[in-house]
Write an enzyme that holds these catalytic residues in place. Structure first.
Site, PDB file in Angstrom:
ATOM      1  N   HIS A 164       0.842  -1.224   0.000  1.00  0.00           N
ATOM      2  CA  HIS A 164       0.000   0.000   0.000  1.00  0.00           C
ATOM      3  C   HIS A 164       0.867   1.262   0.000  1.00  0.00           C
ATOM      4  CE1 HIS A 164      -3.194  -2.803   1.330  1.00  0.00           C
ATOM      5  NE2 HIS A 164      -2.251  -3.270   2.129  1.00  0.00           N
ATOM      6  N   SER A 291      13.991  21.621 -16.654  1.00  0.00           N
ATOM      7  CA  SER A 291      12.770  22.401 -16.790  1.00  0.00           C
ATOM      8  C   SER A 291      13.145  23.751 -17.379  1.00  0.00           C
ATOM      9  CB  SER A 291      12.136  22.580 -15.412  1.00  0.00           C
ATOM     10  OG  SER A 291      11.304  23.720 -15.414  1.00  0.00           O
ATOM     11  N   LYS A 297      15.590  21.503 -11.563  1.00  0.00           N
ATOM     12  CA  LYS A 297      14.926  20.231 -11.857  1.00  0.00           C
ATOM     13  C   LYS A 297      15.645  19.330 -12.840  1.00  0.00           C
ATOM     14  CE  LYS A 297      10.762  19.561 -11.790  1.00  0.00           C
ATOM     15  NZ  LYS A 297       9.317  19.459 -11.791  1.00  0.00           N
ATOM     16  N   GLU A 304       9.017   8.234 -17.454  1.00  0.00           N
ATOM     17  CA  GLU A 304       7.653   8.755 -17.568  1.00  0.00           C
ATOM     18  C   GLU A 304       7.052   8.447 -18.935  1.00  0.00           C
ATOM     19  OE1 GLU A 304       6.974  12.789 -15.382  1.00  0.00           O
ATOM     20  OE2 GLU A 304       9.042  12.745 -16.055  1.00  0.00           O
TER      21      GLU A 304
END
Ligand code: ARG
Length: 486
Positions: A164, A291, A297, A304
């Site tokens: 979980h 970014s 970043k 992804e």
């Protein structure tokens, strides 16, 4: 068809038609701009068919020689980019046949004896896919090897195992990576299984009912390598089924979807692990992007995108299932729509596997043979995270059970201890012995053994468990399976 009828300006198939089709309809129905990709398989299939026609005395030895010569020249033209693909000739099959007739005359017109584009295209797709599967299998094994190489370095690196997404119990990082090796090993089995059913010959089924010529289908199957592991020819044995079903492609796409789903799960973990909140891993800069606005970043674009492309591949599987579901026997033009999803699935899967092999395992310098730029692992961050979140709470309960406390009572006792440690902002192992003893008198000084991460790992020594001895055992098995020395 006469040679001039095969000219691009006229219709490709017969004199029956009294009006030319519109430019739009031509574009709508043509497939040449994507199915030309099948050209090698198409020529391979034609050669095998023609060789058999000659061996059976259906065409002359001279025709066979002319067909061979013509097809060789066409292969050369396509490879060198000089072949002129014509939309008016609809698909790869008619383009190649028309050019053959242009080159060798009547022999070219005899090639299609006892054959239809229906069994031809089914054969082409199967041949093409079979070879693609072989390439994908090799990549899938390389990906397993890359994971295995990282795992070997991290039998003793500990990270929190989650259920979980809550800290559950400590596990070895090698054990975690080997979970993916297991998934990809099953994917490999599935692909091999699909390959067996793909590698069967439709040719000889003709349009739908078989043909009146005395074809030797087994000979063609042997020529094309459509044989089983004992060399027995593998044929589609119902002509209606052979020209119409695309279940082999659907099966392949289901197997491909599962591979992508496994890669997507791995991607999700890589993305989490490289976020600042985890900091477990680094992936090489070449797999990330910055970014345009936030200078700090480094985004995990590759994982992804792999996660995103999984949706695309699963979508293709759905497309093919839907394509099939309403079709009466036998061939219908709907089946022409099988190609773009199938091609895109193969391309997406191949690129994804290749990029993951590099991202996990690093790239080998061809000069030195050294690998660099693979997955970077921060063992300290992993262990620190495992120490937070009471990962060894189950171990304390097991400790009490071994001292004679019933498991349910032990579970309650530990819950109370966790609540207290949590309130103090420390781990169970950081509570003084006297305090631990307040929760249960059976607790002795040997408890701290059980509360360490390494003690917890060692204790899970069942087959398939995370204890180092078990992980080594599985590493060894995979090394053998993947043909790695030692
Ligand atoms: N381009 C067609 C396809 O991909 C080839 C088979 C055409 N057969 C036919 N009867 N129109 O399916």
């Amino acid at each position: 068809m006469s040679p001039n009828q095969l000219d691009a300006k006229s219709q490709a198939w017969s004199a029956l038609f009294s009006e030319p089709i519109s430019e739009l309809v031509q574009r709508y129905t043509a497939s040449v701009f994507f199915d030309r990709r099948l050209w090698k398989a198409d020529i391979q299939g034609s050669l095998a068919h023609a060789e058999m026609l000659a061996a059976q005395g259906i065409i002359s030895a001279q025709d066979w020689a002319d067909i061979q010569r013509g097809l060789q020249q066409i292969a050369h033209e396509i490879e060198s980019g000089t072949f002129e693909w014509k939309l008016a000739l609809e698909d790869v099959h008619l383009n190649i046949e028309a050019r053959l007739t242009q080159l060798v005359g009547d022999a070219g017109k005899r090639l299609h004896t006892g054959r239809s584009r229906n069994d031809q295209v089914a054969t082409d797709v199967r041949l093409w896919l079979r070879d693609e599967i072989d390439g994908l299998l090799a990549l899938l094994r390389d990906l397993q090897r890359a994971l295995l190489e990282v795992a070997e370095q991290h039998v003793d690196s500990i990270l929190p195992g989650f259920t979980h997404l809550q800290v559950a119990q400590p596990v070895s990082f090698a054990h975690h990576l080997l979970a993916y090796v297991e998934m990809f090993a099953r994917d490999e089995e599935r692909l091999r299984d699909v390959r067996r059913r793909t590698n069967r010959l439709p040719l000889g089924s003709a349009a739908l009912a078989g043909t009146t010529y005395p074809l030797d289908r087994e000979r063609v199957a042997r020529t094309l390598g459509m044989v089983d592991e004992h060399g027995a020819p593998q044929l589609c044995l119902n002509s209606l089924d052979a020209v119409s079903d695309r279940d082999f492609a659907i099966e392949f796409m289901a197997a491909a979807s599962l591979i992508m789903v496994h890669i997507s799960r791995l991607s999700e973990e890589l993305i989490l692990w490289m976020s600042q909140n985890f900091g477990f891993i680094r992936i090489a800069d070449r797999f990330t992007t910055g970014s345009s606005i936030m200078p700090q970043k480094k985004n995990p674009d590759v994982p992804e995108l792999a996660r995103g492309k999984t949706g695309r591949v699963v979508g293709h599987l759905m497309a093919l299932l839907m394509l099939m579901k309403g079709q009466p026997l036998a061939y219908n033009k709907d089946n022409q729509e099988d190609k773009e999803p199938l091609f895109d699935t193969v391309d997406t899967l191949r690129d994804t596997l290749r990029i993951f092999i590099d991202m996990i395992g690093g790239e080998r310098d061809p000069a030195t043979g050294e690998k660099s730029g693979g997955l970077g692992v921060n063992r300290e961050a992993m262990e620190a995270a495992a120490r937070r979140g009471f990962a060894t709470a189950t171990d304390l309960a097991d400790y009490l059970v071994k001292k004679g406390v019933p498991f349910r009572d032990a579970h309650e006792t530990v819950a109370a201890a966790v609540r207290s440690a949590s309130a103090r902002g420390c781990d169970l192992a950081e509570l003084p012995l006297v305090e631990l003893q307040q929760f249960h008198p059976a607790i002795g000084p040997d408890v701290f053994e059980a509360l360490t991460l390494r003690g917890s790992l060692q204790a899970r020594n069942t087959l398939g468990g995370t204890a180092p001895a078990q992980v080594q055992r599985q590493l060894q098995r995979h090394r053998q399976r993947l043909g790695l020395a030692g």
